[in-house]
Design an enzyme around this catalytic site. Structure first.
Site, PDB file in Angstrom:
ATOM      1  N   CYS A 117       0.829  -0.771   0.388  1.00 48.26           N
ATOM      2  CA  CYS A 117      -0.238   0.192   0.438  1.00 48.26           C
ATOM      3  C   CYS A 117       0.571   1.135  -0.023  1.00 48.26           C
ATOM      4  O   CYS A 117       2.284   1.638   0.501  1.00 48.26           O
ATOM      5  CB  CYS A 117      -0.784  -0.093   1.504  1.00 48.26           C
ATOM      6  SG  CYS A 117      -2.724  -0.953   0.970  1.00 48.26           S
ATOM      7  N   ARG A 122       7.129   3.011   5.941  1.00 47.06           N
ATOM      8  CA  ARG A 122       7.077   2.163   6.290  1.00 47.06           C
ATOM      9  C   ARG A 122       8.118   0.506   6.507  1.00 47.06           C
ATOM     10  O   ARG A 122       7.790  -0.368   6.330  1.00 47.06           O
ATOM     11  CB  ARG A 122       5.387   1.102   5.689  1.00 47.06           C
ATOM     12  CG  ARG A 122       3.961   1.063   6.259  1.00 47.06           C
ATOM     13  CD  ARG A 122       2.860   0.556   6.494  1.00 47.06           C
ATOM     14  NE  ARG A 122       2.327   0.475   5.436  1.00 47.06           N
ATOM     15  CZ  ARG A 122       1.493   0.255   5.547  1.00 47.06           C
ATOM     16  NH1 ARG A 122       1.088  -0.707   6.031  1.00 47.06           N
ATOM     17  NH2 ARG A 122       1.009  -0.519   3.940  1.00 47.06           N
ATOM     18  N   ASP A 304      -6.088   1.441  10.234  1.00 46.47           N
ATOM     19  CA  ASP A 304      -7.082   0.742   9.911  1.00 46.47           C
ATOM     20  C   ASP A 304      -8.264   0.720   9.421  1.00 46.47           C
ATOM     21  O   ASP A 304      -9.054   0.479   8.123  1.00 46.47           O
ATOM     22  CB  ASP A 304      -6.903  -0.941   9.448  1.00 46.47           C
ATOM     23  CG  ASP A 304      -5.289  -1.464   8.613  1.00 46.47           C
ATOM     24  OD1 ASP A 304      -5.067  -0.106   8.418  1.00 46.47           O
ATOM     25  OD2 ASP A 304      -5.147  -2.304   8.720  1.00 46.47           O
TER      26      ASP A 304
END
Length: 417
Positions: A117, A122, A304
């Site tokens: 994503c 990250r 999320d």
């Protein structure tokens, strides 16, 4: 390329069965590399990332069988390749989770740096730092992490809370020589699920569900049977869909204890929530009320679920703030929601939402997995037709979302082209 066409169709009513959690299934599949025995996994969601992981494990030589419904058998006894190539890893960040178990069992591993994503940086530095502390020699060459060495137990204090880092180091520690103390661990339900499966495989782990886990290295692990924990994010997404349309829906195969903060926020928004051990019922009979959101690590509000609540807040009564503390660049759904008539402004990591009475259907583009879900939710309550494009993002995390929503009365269809 597939897209979803969505039109408002009134309140949702009925039952939906929640799938197993993708974020638990992927590390569990990678755990199959830790043993020459057979790991039998049940309640696995048949998602694009799961199929990619299957191909990755098979490419490393593992025998992977599936009924293509919800069960997998993974046998690591045939692994003959310790390299995870760019072609498979580039589409999915979770591929880095083969690094720890492969290195721990075979003494070497080569894994391409991952993709996934587009929601900010990250990094995998905590994974690598922890493995180096356990004795691994690691270099990064041509986009690959190359690791070798016999792992030995030690104390590893992660600088930041990282789910993937915790999972990678936990798996590696099960086969390391001696005792490993992992500090500042993530305590998400998916991490707990992995730890519980590893114990079934013969690992000796204490402190499961806390920020400090102690792992006594085992000489070898064996196979076992394990059911993947239900997907709390999928469940939360469906609950937001009902909250925005109204109606009453019961979720089966749910795990309410893993998502209490989300349920609390839905109650704050005006929903009536009931729950048992493995089910959740939502009854919504009013316009939602605006609720402030601040994402934090578990057991706080999950990042999320931020986008889905943004869609709900867009049509809520009142105004609110949504603060994203986990990832930068995770408001990419805001411009798309505004194209549908939402009144949302952003400043740094904070979004300011002024609820409007109704959204208008539009052609919108999904930019990541949870942004996709927010646009679907918005479309269920918008006047006119909404077309969500680039839904390959959605397919990475939701199993048959259009069929599940359609089964409770949503007007939603998948079209090609």
């Amino acid at each position: 390329m597939d897209k979803l066409k969505i039109s408002a169709n009134g309140p949702l009513n009925g039952e939906i069965t929640v799938s197993g959690a993708k974020n638990a299934a992927l590390p569990l599949m990678c755990a199959g590399l830790l043993t020459s025995g057979t790991l039998r996994l049940k309640n696995v969601p048949m998602l694009a990332d799961v199929k990619t992981t299957q191909k990755l494990l098979q490419g490393m030589g593992a025998r992977v069988l599936t009924d293509n419904i919800s069960e997998f058998e993974i046998n690591g006894g045939t692994v003959n390749n310790t390299c995870a190539p760019y072609e498979l890893v580039r589409t999915m960040r979770a591929s880095i989770l083969v690094l720890g178990p492969t290195l721990a069992r075979f003494g070497e591993a080569q894994v391409s740096l991952p993709g996934g994503c587009a929601i900010g940086s990250r990094p995998v530095d905590q994974h690598l730092k922890g493995l180096e502390a356990m004795g691994a020699e690691i270099v990064i060459e041509h986009g690959y992490v190359k690791a070798k060495g016999k792992l030995k137990g030690t104390r590893v204090a992660m600088d930041v809370v990282t789910v993937g880092g915790t999972e990678n180091l936990l798996m590696a520690a099960t086969l390391a020589e001696g005792t490993t103390v992992l500090e500042n661990c993530a305590i998400e339900p998916e991490v707990v699920d992995l730890a519980e499966c590893l114990v079934k495989m013969g690992a000796k782990i204490s402190g499961i569900g806390t920020s400090t886990m102690v792992v006594e290295g085992a000489g070898e692990l064996h196979g076992c049977e394990h059911s993947v924990v239900p997907d709390r994010i999928e469940a939360g997404t469906f609950l937001c869909a009902v909250a925005i349309t109204g109606g009453r829906v019961v979720l089966r195969n749910a795990a309410p204890k893993t998502m209490e903060v989300v349920l609390d926020k839905l109650v704050e928004a005006g929903a009536v929530i009931e729950a048992g051990d493995d089910w959740i019922a939502i009854d919504m009979r009013q316009r939602p009320k605006a609720v402030d959101i601040r994402t934090v690590v578990h057991p706080g509000f999950p990042t999320d679920m931020q986008a889905q609540f943004m869609a709900l807040n867009a049509v809520a009564e009142g105004s609110c703030r949504v603060v994203e503390t986990i990832f930068e660049n995770r408001f990419m759904h805001v411009p798309e929601l505004n194209r549908m008539g939402a009144n949302i402004t952003t400043e740094g990591n904070t979004a300011f939402v002024q609820g409007v009475e109704q959204l208008s259907g539009a052609v919108v583009k999904a930019t990541d997995l949870r942004a996709s879900a927010s646009l679907v939710i918005a479309g269920l309550a918008a006047r006119g037709e909404t077309v969500v494009e680039q839904i390959y993002h959605l397919d990475r995390g939701y199993e048959n979302i259009e069929k599940k929503l359609g089964s409770v009365g949503a007007k939603i269809e998948r079209v090609s082209g």
